[in-house]
Scaffold this active site. Structure first.
Site: not given
Ligand code: KIV
Length: 283
Positions: A45-46, A114, A183
């Protein structure tokens, strides 16, 4: 060609082979990534930031994800395509989580989904996995929670925060996730977590001790200059190559050197003479 599957991730963890993953959001890029031998493509979704120009991922919709995921899967023969569940597509209920994961699989043709979140979303992960959809979890710095975190910050530096990241990792594994993205987690903590889990960890800003690595392709190719996180290594300066080519094209159009005769199509003299009333050979 044999497709990489979620089950292959487990085998790679077992054999100690590192898993390579990079983002892609369109057909042409997916073809290039797939042909490179990279194991997995993340339709992250970046895309909200690097493709659509939003300041974060919060505005990304299910329609955005499905649209880009379908383009990526059309361009992929081998790599495992994992598609992000966007903000508010699963947080609202377990029912929404399963329904929207199902849409990503049916309409986007992804190989797995994800989602961001640990212990709080274990129930959601379990239900999606029960519906036969492989789930990759994402913990540590989870960008959809940027407003709750008060910015993009490293997670797990204090005793309490480190315990939370460890608990999240253990809970998503228990819930049935086949992999977990870590992350912005300190490298030694990520290495510890990678050692206690049976599923592979995929690091981004989490050091070399993870089972694999993921990067956003515009970051690693220097194509996105709004913000470059510390953990990014620039593998090529494609941004400069593109800008140089656009400048050359602009100059060539302005000075008339493009297009040249070889870039055009021919018409025979008689046809041209018949429609223009002029001698075709003079035109
Ligand atoms: O959206 C994304 O690209 C991601 C990666 C940064 C892991 O979630």
């Amino acid at each position: 060609m044999k497709k990489v599957t979620a089950a292959d991730f487990a085998a790679m963890k077992e054999s100690g082979e590192k898993i390579s993953m990079v983002t892609a959001y369109d057909y042409s890029t997916a073809r290039l990534v797939d042909g490179s031998g990279i194991d997995s493509i993340l339709v992250g979704d970046s895309l909200g930031m690097v493709m659509l120009g939003y300041e974060d991922t919060v505005s990304v919709t299910m329609e955005d994800m499905i649209h880009h995921c379908a383009a990526v899967t059309r361009g992929t023969e081998r790599a495992l395509v994992i598609c992000d569940m966007p903000f508010m597509s699963y947080q609202t209920s377990v029912y929404d989580a399963v329904k929207n994961a199902g849409r990503i699989m049916k309409e986007g043709r992804a190989g797995a989904v994800k989602l961001e979140g640990g212990t709080d979303f274990a129930e959601h992960i379990e239900a999606i996995v029960k519906a036969s959809i492989p789930v990759c979890a994402h913990i540590g710095m989870t960008p959809q929670s940027v407003n709750a975190f008060g910015g993009f910050k490293v997670q797990g530096r204090s005793v309490e925060a480190a315990k939370r990241v460890i608990e999240d990792a253990v809970e998503v594994e228990k819930a049935g996730a086949f992999a977990v993205v870590l992350e912005c987690v300190p490298a030694r903590l990520a290495e510890y977590i990678s050692g206690i889990l049976t599923i592979p960890t995929i690091g981004i800003g989490a050091g070399a001790g993870c089972g694999g690595q993921v990067l956003v392709y515009q970051d690693m190719l220097s194509m996105y200059s709004d913000f470059t996180p510390k953990f990014v290594k620039k593998f090529a300066d494609v941004g400069s190559v593109m800008r140089g080519a656009f400048e050359d094209y602009n100059r060539a159009v302005k000075d008339g050197s493009f297009p040249a005769a070889e870039h055009g199509f021919k018409i025979n003299d008689e046809v041209l003479a018949a429609v223009t009333g002029r001698d075709g050979s003079e035109l």
